[in-house]
Motif scaffolding. Structure first.
Motif, PDB file in Angstrom:
ATOM      1  N   LEU A 245       0.832  -1.202   0.000  1.00 28.53           N
ATOM      2  CA  LEU A 245       0.000   0.000   0.000  1.00 28.53           C
ATOM      3  C   LEU A 245       0.873   1.260   0.000  1.00 28.53           C
ATOM      4  O   LEU A 245       0.593   2.227  -0.707  1.00 28.53           O
ATOM      5  N   GLY A 246       1.934   1.212   0.817  1.00 26.34           N
ATOM      6  CA  GLY A 246       2.850   2.356   0.893  1.00 26.34           C
ATOM      7  C   GLY A 246       3.422   2.700  -0.469  1.00 26.34           C
ATOM      8  O   GLY A 246       3.440   3.865  -0.871  1.00 26.34           O
ATOM      9  N   ILE A 247       3.865   1.688  -1.181  1.00 25.83           N
ATOM     10  CA  ILE A 247       4.428   1.907  -2.524  1.00 25.83           C
ATOM     11  C   ILE A 247       3.322   2.366  -3.465  1.00 25.83           C
ATOM     12  O   ILE A 247       3.495   3.303  -4.242  1.00 25.83           O
ATOM     13  N   ALA A 248       2.165   1.716  -3.344  1.00 30.47           N
ATOM     14  CA  ALA A 248       1.056   2.025  -4.250  1.00 30.47           C
ATOM     15  C   ALA A 248       0.654   3.483  -4.146  1.00 30.47           C
ATOM     16  O   ALA A 248       0.403   4.143  -5.154  1.00 30.47           O
ATOM     17  N   ILE A 249       0.602   3.996  -2.925  1.00 37.54           N
ATOM     18  CA  ILE A 249       0.212   5.390  -2.745  1.00 37.54           C
ATOM     19  C   ILE A 249       1.239   6.309  -3.400  1.00 37.54           C
ATOM     20  O   ILE A 249       0.889   7.253  -4.105  1.00 37.54           O
ATOM     21  N   GLY A 250       2.518   5.995  -3.195  1.00 34.22           N
ATOM     22  CA  GLY A 250       3.572   6.795  -3.818  1.00 34.22           C
ATOM     23  C   GLY A 250       3.455   6.821  -5.330  1.00 34.22           C
ATOM     24  O   GLY A 250       3.465   7.880  -5.956  1.00 34.22           O
ATOM     25  N   ILE A 251       3.304   5.636  -5.913  1.00 36.05           N
ATOM     26  CA  ILE A 251       3.227   5.542  -7.374  1.00 36.05           C
ATOM     27  C   ILE A 251       1.938   6.197  -7.869  1.00 36.05           C
ATOM     28  O   ILE A 251       1.934   6.951  -8.842  1.00 36.05           O
ATOM     29  N   GLY A 252       0.843   5.926  -7.164  1.00 33.16           N
ATOM     30  CA  GLY A 252      -0.447   6.509  -7.533  1.00 33.16           C
ATOM     31  C   GLY A 252      -0.378   8.028  -7.543  1.00 33.16           C
ATOM     32  O   GLY A 252      -0.891   8.686  -8.444  1.00 33.16           O
TER      33      GLY A 252
ATOM     34  N   ILE B  61       9.110  11.980  -2.492  1.00 33.13           N
ATOM     35  CA  ILE B  61       9.302  11.777  -1.050  1.00 33.13           C
ATOM     36  C   ILE B  61       8.356  10.697  -0.552  1.00 33.13           C
ATOM     37  O   ILE B  61       8.744   9.802   0.197  1.00 33.13           O
ATOM     38  N   SER B  62       7.126  10.753  -1.028  1.00 35.32           N
ATOM     39  CA  SER B  62       6.165   9.746  -0.578  1.00 35.32           C
ATOM     40  C   SER B  62       6.591   8.358  -1.055  1.00 35.32           C
ATOM     41  O   SER B  62       6.412   7.359  -0.359  1.00 35.32           O
ATOM     42  N   LEU B  63       7.195   8.337  -2.246  1.00 32.82           N
ATOM     43  CA  LEU B  63       7.685   7.064  -2.777  1.00 32.82           C
ATOM     44  C   LEU B  63       8.887   6.580  -1.965  1.00 32.82           C
ATOM     45  O   LEU B  63       9.042   5.386  -1.702  1.00 32.82           O
ATOM     46  N   LEU B  64       9.700   7.539  -1.564  1.00 29.55           N
ATOM     47  CA  LEU B  64      10.866   7.206  -0.741  1.00 29.55           C
ATOM     48  C   LEU B  64      10.405   6.579   0.571  1.00 29.55           C
ATOM     49  O   LEU B  64      10.962   5.583   1.041  1.00 29.55           O
ATOM     50  N   VAL B  65       9.366   7.175   1.145  1.00 25.48           N
ATOM     51  CA  VAL B  65       8.815   6.631   2.387  1.00 25.48           C
ATOM     52  C   VAL B  65       8.337   5.200   2.147  1.00 25.48           C
ATOM     53  O   VAL B  65       8.594   4.300   2.945  1.00 25.48           O
ATOM     54  N   GLY B  66       7.688   5.001   0.999  1.00 24.31           N
ATOM     55  CA  GLY B  66       7.255   3.655   0.622  1.00 24.31           C
ATOM     56  C   GLY B  66       8.443   2.707   0.521  1.00 24.31           C
ATOM     57  O   GLY B  66       8.397   1.571   0.986  1.00 24.31           O
ATOM     58  N   GLY B  67       9.530   3.215  -0.060  1.00 17.42           N
ATOM     59  CA  GLY B  67      10.741   2.416  -0.215  1.00 17.42           C
ATOM     60  C   GLY B  67      11.325   2.036   1.137  1.00 17.42           C
ATOM     61  O   GLY B  67      11.762   0.902   1.351  1.00 17.42           O
TER      62      GLY B  67
ATOM     63  N   GLY C 138       3.179  -3.359  -5.556  1.00 12.49           N
ATOM     64  CA  GLY C 138       2.865  -1.992  -5.126  1.00 12.49           C
ATOM     65  C   GLY C 138       2.735  -1.069  -6.324  1.00 12.49           C
ATOM     66  O   GLY C 138       1.820  -0.260  -6.402  1.00 12.49           O
ATOM     67  N   GLY C 139       3.652  -1.224  -7.279  1.00 16.92           N
ATOM     68  CA  GLY C 139       3.631  -0.388  -8.474  1.00 16.92           C
ATOM     69  C   GLY C 139       2.371  -0.608  -9.295  1.00 16.92           C
ATOM     70  O   GLY C 139       1.727   0.341  -9.738  1.00 16.92           O
ATOM     71  N   LEU C 140       2.011  -1.880  -9.461  1.00 11.63           N
ATOM     72  CA  LEU C 140       0.806  -2.195 -10.240  1.00 11.63           C
ATOM     73  C   LEU C 140      -0.444  -1.645  -9.543  1.00 11.63           C
ATOM     74  O   LEU C 140      -1.316  -1.052 -10.182  1.00 11.63           O
ATOM     75  N   THR C 141      -0.488  -1.846  -8.224  1.00 12.23           N
ATOM     76  CA  THR C 141      -1.620  -1.309  -7.462  1.00 12.23           C
ATOM     77  C   THR C 141      -1.650   0.206  -7.598  1.00 12.23           C
ATOM     78  O   THR C 141      -2.711   0.810  -7.770  1.00 12.23           O
ATOM     79  N   GLY C 142      -0.452   0.805  -7.527  1.00 11.81           N
ATOM     80  CA  GLY C 142      -0.341   2.256  -7.672  1.00 11.81           C
ATOM     81  C   GLY C 142      -0.838   2.717  -9.029  1.00 11.81           C
ATOM     82  O   GLY C 142      -1.483   3.755  -9.156  1.00 11.81           O
ATOM     83  N   LEU C 143      -0.544   1.905 -10.033  1.00  9.84           N
ATOM     84  CA  LEU C 143      -0.993   2.216 -11.389  1.00  9.84           C
ATOM     85  C   LEU C 143      -2.520   2.264 -11.436  1.00  9.84           C
ATOM     86  O   LEU C 143      -3.124   3.186 -11.981  1.00  9.84           O
ATOM     87  N   MET C 144      -3.114   1.262 -10.804  1.00  5.53           N
ATOM     88  CA  MET C 144      -4.582   1.222 -10.781  1.00  5.53           C
ATOM     89  C   MET C 144      -5.132   2.406  -9.984  1.00  5.53           C
ATOM     90  O   MET C 144      -6.086   3.064 -10.407  1.00  5.53           O
ATOM     91  N   LEU C 145      -4.489   2.677  -8.849  1.00  6.12           N
ATOM     92  CA  LEU C 145      -4.887   3.818  -8.025  1.00  6.12           C
ATOM     93  C   LEU C 145      -4.795   5.116  -8.834  1.00  6.12           C
ATOM     94  O   LEU C 145      -5.714   5.935  -8.824  1.00  6.12           O
ATOM     95  N   GLY C 146      -3.669   5.272  -9.514  1.00  8.09           N
ATOM     96  CA  GLY C 146      -3.443   6.470 -10.313  1.00  8.09           C
ATOM     97  C   GLY C 146      -4.483   6.592 -11.416  1.00  8.09           C
ATOM     98  O   GLY C 146      -5.042   7.661 -11.650  1.00  8.09           O
TER      99      GLY C 146
END
Lengths: 225, 392
Positions: free
Chosen positions: B21-28, B276-282, B328-336
């Motif tokens: 989720l953390g990564i997804a939010i960043g990518i989204g 930064i949000s992605l970094l936090v996800g990382g 996370g990236g794929l979920t982020g893609l969907m979120l985005g």
């Protein structure tokens, strides 16, 4: 050479060299175990038997002296070669069984073959064979926590034999089992020694187990007594 | 050993889920903000059309005399200037009285104001372009001299609901004690085709001489300067400003460029926040992997003891972390994707999810996963089986 021979010459292992807490675990130990031999290593705790086993397992390197596994000087091997030697020439059995919790019996037994890079078909054949051999049919889908101690140790033995090594190193194999199950496991190991001519090394402090092996190596203060 | 990595990820569902989720939010966030940025860029470009090589020159605020002939001649001599056209701009005051039988109408809610652009007929081709034709009626003509006629741009005609033959009222206010108002009626004699250039489409062209006579004022307050090469817009604009204090030059293109540069600064800031949000996800991935490796120290020790190489362990942990952030990236893609959909639906923003943005997001997530997995993977691969098996 593929004869299951282990030769240790002048083994010295010193921990914390040069420090105030320097400790000599082995002080010049010579030991030869030839093909198909069945030996137990006994001794009080701190005598150096675990150190000896670690050296024979290629997990540790001696401070002085050499260990030859089937003629190969393990001091001459790099990390990758040692790993290969461990998975192809040695089988390990632990007191705690040390099965991977998240994996089924099948997957545990399969693991050394995956490390070796065997194709799935070959792996499947061997796993099925071993499951049959150790009376584990029907348990292949079970996780270690769903198995009894005896079953877990049998899975562990099957795993040790996956790549068909000539040498089996067992560290207190019955230490975590009740007497009756322990006896069964011992029978199994001895049978492997007799029928398949595996070199068997058992580290134990249990005299009754030691009595069942043809050779008893007693270690005290880092030397053979 | 991908399946092993997968299994490990699924062993701690909640923890893995939260990490993902953390990564997804960043990518989204990167995708959504990026899509808004792209949308804004497009809107700006569209709303300014392809106005290119025209520079507006106006008399300076403090200059009551208008632009002198000397200055006009001077500007003509600047390198890259192809023509200088004097224009006069006249604001139409909205008629509020009900005048029976009048053809004058304002469209839209509350009406709209309108500006007459006065030109000399001989300059028409320079300003509008020779190839632009009148869709209805005709363009201005030398023979129209001092007539009350108007040619409308397509947008003006459409927005103000004006047709050929309609009349537009122009009120002239006499600054005096009794504030006398005189009305003049301009007949629509032509409507131009659509050009995509707002300075033409949104204009209403009348004869400058008519307006000068009507207002009794011959000062030139505005010039249109056409140039040879669009790329020179900024340079020539500066040259004109440098040449005379009497005038102020500006070009719509430089305005567009200004806006674009402001927007890109803004975009950088926004990407910074998203990064930064992605970094936090990382960091979350790293944390999860360190925990996961710590919990499995014994397992890893056993694997090494029974013949796994350092590389096998390294790769397995890396796979695990790449898998976490990949999902996370794929979920982020969907979120985005979902959020840009929502943004487009419920706000006035246009959003464009470009393939570049998508690959950027996915690529970033994988690189991040690998990066975050490096340390845990390395530390796992360096575990000493003896230590681990003895003490754990």
């Amino acid at each position: 050479m593929n004869n299951g021979e282990i030769v240790c010459t002048g083994l010295v292992k010193t921990y914390n060299v040069g420090q105030p807490n320097e400790f000599k675990a082995l002080r010049g130990l010579d030991l030869t175990l030839s093909e198909g031999e069945c030996a137990s290593i006994i001794g009080p705790s701190g005598s150096g038997k675990s150190t000896l086993l670690n050296l024979m397992s290629c997990l540790d390197t001696p401070t002085e002296g050499e260990v030859y596994i089937e003629g190969i000087d393990i001091n001459s091997l790099n990390g990758f070669e040692k790993a290969r030697l461990r998975r192809e020439k040695l089988g390990f059995i632990f007191q705690q069984f040390n099965l991977i919790r998240g994996m089924t019996s099948y997957e545990n037994i399969e693991l050394p073959m995956r490390f070796k890079g065997l194709p799935p078909k070959e792996r499947k054949k061997r796993v099925t064979e071993l499951l049959d051999l150790f009376g584990l049919e029907g348990k292949e889908r079970n996780k270690p926590t769903e198995l009894s101690g005896g079953e877990q140790q049998r899975v562990a033995i099957a795993r040790a034999l996956a790549n068909n090594p000539k040498i089996i190193l067992a560290d207190e194999p019955t230490g975590n089992l009740d007497t009756k199950t322990g006896e069964k496991i011992m029978d199994l190991l001895l049978r492997l020694n007799q029928e398949e001519k595996k070199t068997l090394v058992i580290v134990t402090h249990d005299q009754r187990i030691a009595q069942q092996t043809c050779k008893v190596v007693e270690i005290q203060d880092g030397r053979i007594k | 050993m991908i399946d092993v990595a997968l299994k490990n990820v699924f062993r701690q569902r909640v923890r893995s889920g939260l990490t993902i989720l953390g990564i997804a939010i960043g990518i989204g966030l990167i995708l959504a903000l990026g899509a808004i940025g792209e949308g804004l860029n497009k809107q700006i470009r569209e709303s300014f059309g392809d106005i290119a090589g025209v520079i507006d020159v106006r008399a300076d605020f403090e200059n009551d005399e208008g632009i002198s002939d000397d200055v006009i001649e001077g500007i003509k001599k600047i390198d890259g200037v192809t023509s200088v056209v004097p224009v006069g701009e006249y604001q139409i005051r909205r008629g509020s009285r009900g005048m029976g039988g009048m053809m004058f109408r304002f469209g839209g809610v509350g009406g709209a104001s309108m500006t007459f652009t006065g030109i000399f007929p001989e300059d028409q081709d320079y300003l509008i372009g020779e190839h632009i034709i009148a869709e209805e009626g005709r363009k201005l003509d030398e023979s129209d001299d001092r007539e009350y006629v108007v040619v409308l741009g397509s947008t003006t005609a459409e927005n103000q609901y004006l047709n050929l033959g309609d009349e537009i009222e122009y009120e002239r206010r006499e600054d005096g004690e009794d504030e006398e108002i005189e009305s003049y009626y301009f007949e629509v004699i032509g409507i131009l085709e659509e050009t995509g250039d707002s300075s033409i489409d949104e204009a209403a062209f009348v004869l400058l001489r008519t307006m000068q006579e009507l207002e009794d004022d011959e000062t030139i307050t505005s010039l249109k300067v056409r140039i040879s090469d669009v790329e020179l817009v900024e340079t020539i604009t500066e040259d004109i400003n440098y040449y005379s204090d009497e005038v102020m030059a500006s070009s719509p293109l430089s305005m567009v460029r200004n806006m674009e540069s402001t927007l890109s600064t803004l975009q950088m800031a926004v990407y910074g926040i998203a990064a930064i949000s992605l970094l936090v996800g990382g960091i979350g991935v790293m944390n999860t992997m360190i925990m996961s490796v710590m919990e499995r120290r014994r397992e890893i020790g056993v694997m090494k003891a029974i013949g796994a190489t350092t590389t096998t362990i390294l790769i397995q942990v890396l796979e695990e972390s790449a898998f976490l952030s990949g999902i996370g990236g794929l979920t982020g893609l969907m979120l985005g994707y979902a959020s840009t959909g929502i943004i487009t639906q419920y706000t006035t923003f246009t959003t464009i999810l470009t393939p570049e943005l998508i690959s950027l997001g996915l690529g970033f997530s994988v690189i991040l996963g690998m990066g975050a997995g490096l340390y845990p993977a390395w530390s796992a691969s360096q575990l000493d089986p003896i230590e681990v098996l003895r003490y754990e």
